[in-house]
Structures are given as C-alpha cells and as structure tokens.
Scaffold this motif. Structure first.
Motif, mmCIF file in Angstrom:
data_model
loop_
_atom_site.group_PDB
_atom_site.id
_atom_site.type_symbol
_atom_site.label_atom_id
_atom_site.label_comp_id
_atom_site.label_asym_id
_atom_site.label_seq_id
_atom_site.Cartn_x
_atom_site.Cartn_y
_atom_site.Cartn_z
ATOM 1 N N LYS A 87 0.845 -1.188 0.000
ATOM 2 C CA LYS A 87 0.000 0.000 0.000
ATOM 3 C C LYS A 87 0.887 1.247 0.000
ATOM 4 N N PRO A 88 0.604 2.221 -0.852
ATOM 5 C CA PRO A 88 1.434 3.430 -0.880
ATOM 6 C C PRO A 88 1.285 4.222 0.415
ATOM 7 N N GLN A 89 2.331 4.919 0.765
ATOM 8 C CA GLN A 89 2.311 5.737 1.963
ATOM 9 C C GLN A 89 1.427 6.955 1.722
ATOM 10 N N PRO A 90 0.627 7.333 2.706
ATOM 11 C CA PRO A 90 -0.205 8.530 2.523
ATOM 12 C C PRO A 90 0.690 9.772 2.461
ATOM 13 N N PRO A 91 0.263 10.771 1.717
ATOM 14 C CA PRO A 91 1.076 11.982 1.620
ATOM 15 C C PRO A 91 1.145 12.704 2.965
ATOM 16 N N GLU A 92 2.232 13.428 3.128
ATOM 17 C CA GLU A 92 2.368 14.218 4.351
ATOM 18 C C GLU A 92 1.293 15.301 4.346
ATOM 19 N N LYS A 93 1.129 15.945 5.489
ATOM 20 C CA LYS A 93 0.145 17.027 5.556
ATOM 21 C C LYS A 93 0.440 18.031 4.454
ATOM 22 N N GLU A 94 -0.631 18.602 3.945
ATOM 23 C CA GLU A 94 -0.471 19.572 2.875
ATOM 24 C C GLU A 94 0.343 20.754 3.378
ATOM 25 N N ARG A 95 1.326 21.106 2.589
ATOM 26 C CA ARG A 95 2.143 22.261 2.938
ATOM 27 C C ARG A 95 1.530 23.503 2.300
ATOM 28 N N PRO A 96 1.643 24.633 2.959
ATOM 29 C CA PRO A 96 1.124 25.860 2.337
ATOM 30 C C PRO A 96 1.940 26.182 1.077
ATOM 31 N N VAL A 97 1.302 26.872 0.170
ATOM 32 C CA VAL A 97 1.962 27.234 -1.082
ATOM 33 C C VAL A 97 3.093 28.202 -0.779
ATOM 34 N N ASP A 98 4.223 27.930 -1.374
ATOM 35 C CA ASP A 98 5.390 28.781 -1.201
ATOM 36 C C ASP A 98 5.096 30.148 -1.832
ATOM 37 N N PRO A 99 5.278 31.240 -1.088
ATOM 38 C CA PRO A 99 4.975 32.573 -1.658
ATOM 39 C C PRO A 99 5.755 32.864 -2.930
ATOM 40 N N GLN A 100 6.960 32.333 -3.023
ATOM 41 C CA GLN A 100 7.750 32.575 -4.227
ATOM 42 C C GLN A 100 7.088 31.909 -5.433
ATOM 43 N N ALA A 101 6.481 30.748 -5.224
ATOM 44 C CA ALA A 101 5.785 30.067 -6.315
ATOM 45 C C ALA A 101 4.574 30.877 -6.758
ATOM 46 N N THR A 102 3.891 31.495 -5.814
ATOM 47 C CA THR A 102 2.741 32.328 -6.143
ATOM 48 C C THR A 102 3.190 33.548 -6.947
#
Length: 74
Positions: free
Chosen positions: A23-38
């Motif tokens: 079974k695949p590992q569940p993803p880690e908690k969602e990280r906030p969007v990096d401001p630089q990416a925005t």
C-alpha cells in the motif's frame, strides 16, 4: 547448487513482488503554497491576461472595420 540459486532467485522475486504491491504511503500534511511560487505564477499570468485584453480590443476593431466596409457596399 543450481537448486539453491534457483531458490534464492525465487525468494528475491517474491520479495520484490510483495514490495511492489504494498500500500502506498499517505502523503504528508499539505504544505502551504510557497509565496515565491505564487509570485512566479502571477508573473507568468500577467502578460497572458494583458494579451487577452488586447486581443479583445483588436477583435472589436476588426469587427468595426468589417461593418464599415459592409456599410460602404463592399
């Protein structure tokens, strides 16, 4: 000797198959969007949005030109 090698190979193949089917590992908690990416996304989108605005103006101008030609009997 050949049977020992064959048994070891069969064991390795079995382990690999079991590991592949785990079974695949569940993803880690969602990280906030990096401001630089925005900022990067906004920098890319800005000229695209401006071009869409210009496209609308050009289309309006072309339609007015077509209407004027039609009105002149062309």
């Amino acid at each position: 000797m050949k049977s020992r090698l064959a048994a070891a190979l069969a064991c390795a193949v079995s382990i690999a198959a079991i590991a592949a089917c785990s079974k695949p590992q569940p993803p880690e908690k969602e990280r906030p969007v990096d401001p630089q990416a925005t900022q990067m996304r906004d920098a890319i989108q800005k000229p695209i949005q401006e071009a869409k605005g210009v496209e609308h103006s050009v289309d309006q101008g072309a339609q007015q030109t077509r209407d004027a030609v039609e009105a002149q009997g062309g």
